[in-house]
Design a protein around this motif. Structure first.
Motif, PDB file in Angstrom:
ATOM      1  N   THR A 199      34.934 -20.779  67.283  1.00 13.75           N
ATOM      2  CA  THR A 199      34.527 -21.588  66.130  1.00 13.75           C
ATOM      3  C   THR A 199      33.008 -21.675  66.010  1.00 13.75           C
ATOM      4  O   THR A 199      32.498 -22.134  64.986  1.00 13.75           O
ATOM      5  CB  THR A 199      35.109 -23.005  66.238  1.00 13.75           C
ATOM      6  OG1 THR A 199      34.763 -23.570  67.510  1.00 13.75           O
ATOM      7  CG2 THR A 199      36.627 -22.984  66.090  1.00 13.75           C
ATOM      8  N   SER A 200      32.284 -21.230  67.031  1.00 17.20           N
ATOM      9  CA  SER A 200      30.826 -21.196  66.924  1.00 17.20           C
ATOM     10  C   SER A 200      30.380 -20.139  65.922  1.00 17.20           C
ATOM     11  O   SER A 200      29.296 -20.235  65.345  1.00 17.20           O
ATOM     12  CB  SER A 200      30.193 -20.918  68.291  1.00 17.20           C
ATOM     13  OG  SER A 200      30.510 -19.609  68.745  1.00 17.20           O
ATOM     14  N   VAL A 201      31.196 -19.133  65.704  1.00 13.53           N
ATOM     15  CA  VAL A 201      30.927 -18.102  64.700  1.00 13.53           C
ATOM     16  C   VAL A 201      31.475 -18.537  63.349  1.00 13.53           C
ATOM     17  O   VAL A 201      30.821 -18.396  62.315  1.00 13.53           O
ATOM     18  CB  VAL A 201      31.543 -16.751  65.126  1.00 13.53           C
ATOM     19  CG1 VAL A 201      31.487 -15.743  63.978  1.00 13.53           C
ATOM     20  CG2 VAL A 201      30.818 -16.202  66.341  1.00 13.53           C
ATOM     21  N   ASN A 202      32.706 -19.026  63.359  1.00 11.87           N
ATOM     22  CA  ASN A 202      33.366 -19.427  62.119  1.00 11.87           C
ATOM     23  C   ASN A 202      34.078 -20.765  62.330  1.00 11.87           C
ATOM     24  O   ASN A 202      35.153 -20.810  62.918  1.00 11.87           O
ATOM     25  CB  ASN A 202      34.374 -18.351  61.696  1.00 11.87           C
ATOM     26  CG  ASN A 202      34.943 -18.587  60.312  1.00 11.87           C
ATOM     27  OD1 ASN A 202      34.869 -19.698  59.787  1.00 11.87           O
ATOM     28  ND2 ASN A 202      35.507 -17.549  59.724  1.00 11.87           N
ATOM     29  N   PRO A 203      33.478 -21.870  61.868  1.00 10.26           N
ATOM     30  CA  PRO A 203      34.092 -23.197  62.062  1.00 10.26           C
ATOM     31  C   PRO A 203      35.478 -23.321  61.437  1.00 10.26           C
ATOM     32  O   PRO A 203      36.274 -24.172  61.853  1.00 10.26           O
ATOM     33  CB  PRO A 203      33.093 -24.138  61.364  1.00 10.26           C
ATOM     34  CG  PRO A 203      31.803 -23.388  61.335  1.00 10.26           C
ATOM     35  CD  PRO A 203      32.182 -21.948  61.194  1.00 10.26           C
ATOM     36  N   ALA A 204      35.771 -22.467  60.457  1.00  7.39           N
ATOM     37  CA  ALA A 204      37.082 -22.525  59.805  1.00  7.39           C
ATOM     38  C   ALA A 204      38.154 -21.788  60.608  1.00  7.39           C
ATOM     39  O   ALA A 204      39.339 -21.839  60.254  1.00  7.39           O
ATOM     40  CB  ALA A 204      36.990 -21.933  58.404  1.00  7.39           C
ATOM     41  N   GLY A 205      37.745 -21.105  61.683  1.00  6.93           N
ATOM     42  CA  GLY A 205      38.694 -20.369  62.502  1.00  6.93           C
ATOM     43  C   GLY A 205      39.231 -21.193  63.645  1.00  6.93           C
ATOM     44  O   GLY A 205      39.458 -22.399  63.506  1.00  6.93           O
ATOM     45  N   ALA A 206      39.441 -20.543  64.772  1.00  6.30           N
ATOM     46  CA  ALA A 206      39.974 -21.214  65.960  1.00  6.30           C
ATOM     47  C   ALA A 206      39.389 -20.555  67.194  1.00  6.30           C
ATOM     48  O   ALA A 206      38.850 -19.446  67.131  1.00  6.30           O
ATOM     49  CB  ALA A 206      41.499 -21.130  65.979  1.00  6.30           C
ATOM     50  N   ASN A 207      39.496 -21.229  68.307  1.00  6.37           N
ATOM     51  CA  ASN A 207      39.038 -20.675  69.575  1.00  6.37           C
ATOM     52  C   ASN A 207      40.143 -19.846  70.216  1.00  6.37           C
ATOM     53  O   ASN A 207      41.312 -20.237  70.207  1.00  6.37           O
ATOM     54  CB  ASN A 207      38.611 -21.790  70.531  1.00  6.37           C
ATOM     55  CG  ASN A 207      37.278 -22.397  70.145  1.00  6.37           C
ATOM     56  OD1 ASN A 207      36.374 -21.690  69.716  1.00  6.37           O
ATOM     57  ND2 ASN A 207      37.156 -23.706  70.289  1.00  6.37           N
TER      58      ASN A 207
END
Length: 210
Positions: A153-161
Motif C-alpha cells: 500500500t506504500s505504492v498504491n494506497p487503494a491496493g493491499a499488502n
C-alpha cells in the motif's frame, strides 16, 4: 480439441527483423495498456510506467542468462521473448509493487517462461504455435502470484499488502483468481469451439495444412 499440427518442426520466425520490430511496437503499446489502466496521469500511473519498462528489460536478462547457460548461445529471438515475458509478468502487479520488485518479477518471468517453452511444453506434449501458454499463461500466472507476494500500500494506497508486507490473504485471493481463470478460460473456450464447429470445420484438411 484441435489436435496437433501434422508438421510442427519449424519453430523459428521466418523474418527475425520483423519479429524484433513487432516486439518493439508491442513494448511501446504496453505502456498504454498498463499505464492507461490508471485512467489518470498520477503517481500510480508513473509507477506503472517505470515498472513496465523495468520488468521488460529484466525479462530479457532473465531469459538470455538461462538460454546462454543451457544452450551456450543467447539469441535475439530469446531477447524479445524475454521482454514479452517480463511485460506479461509485471502486468498484474505494475501499479502495486516497487520498481526494485519489478526487476525481480521481470527477471524471474523471463527465466520461468524459458523453462515453460523449452521444458514444460516438451514434457506435456502440447502444440502451441506462438507459445502463447508458455509466455502469457505461465508468465501471467507468475505475475498474479507475485502480486500476492510483493504488493504494498506504500505504492498504491487503494491496493493491499502482500505476503512479504505482512498479509497472506492477498496471496490466497490471487491463487483463487488464477484457478478460477484457468477453469473459466478452458470451459468457455471449449464451448466456443464446439459452437463454431456446428457451422464450419475447426480444422483445415490435410492438403490445406500441407
Amino acid at each position: 480439441v484441435l489436435r496437433k499440427r501434422k508438421n510442427a518442426n519449424t519453430t523459428t520466425p521466418h523474418n527475425l527483423p520483423l519479429a524484433v520490430l513487432g516486439a518493439g511496437i508491442l513494448w511501446f503499446g504496453w505502456f498504454g495498456f498498463n499505464v492507461g489502466s490508471a485512467l489518470s496521469l498520477n503517481d500510480v500511473a508513473m509507477i506503472a510506467f517505470v515498472n513496465t519498462n523495468t520488468a521488460a528489460a529484466a525479462g530479457i536478462v532473465g531469459w538470455i542468462l538461462v538460454e546462454w547457460f543451457l544452450n551456450k548461445k543467447p539469441t535475439m529471438l530469446g531477447a524479445i521473448s524475454g521482454a514479452l515475458a517480463g511485460l506479461v509478468a509485471i502486468t498484474p502487479a505494475c501499479g502495486f509493487v516497487t520498481p526494485f520488485v519489478s526487476i525481480l518479477i521481470g527477471f524471474i518471468g523471463g527465466a520461468i517462461c524459458f523453462w515453460a517453452i523449452f521444458s514444460l511444453k516438451a514434457k506435456l506434449g502440447y502444440d502451441d504455435a506462438l507459445d502463447a501458454f508458455g509466455l502469457h499463461g505461465i508468465g501471467g500466472t507468475w505475475g498474479a502470484i507475485a502480486t500476492g507476494l510483493f504488493a504494498t500500500t506504500s505504492v498504491n494506497p487503494a491496493g493491499a499488502n502482500g505476503l512479504f508486507y505482512g498479509d497472506v490473504s492477498l496471496l490466497w485471493k490471487q491463487i483463487i483468481a488464477i484457478i478460477a481463470t484457468y477453469l473459466f478460460v478452458a470451459v468457455v473456450t471449449y464451448i466456443i469451439i464446439k459452437c463454431v464447429s456446428i457451422f464450419m470445420p475447426i480444422r483445415v484438411s490435410d492438403d490445406e495444412e500441407a
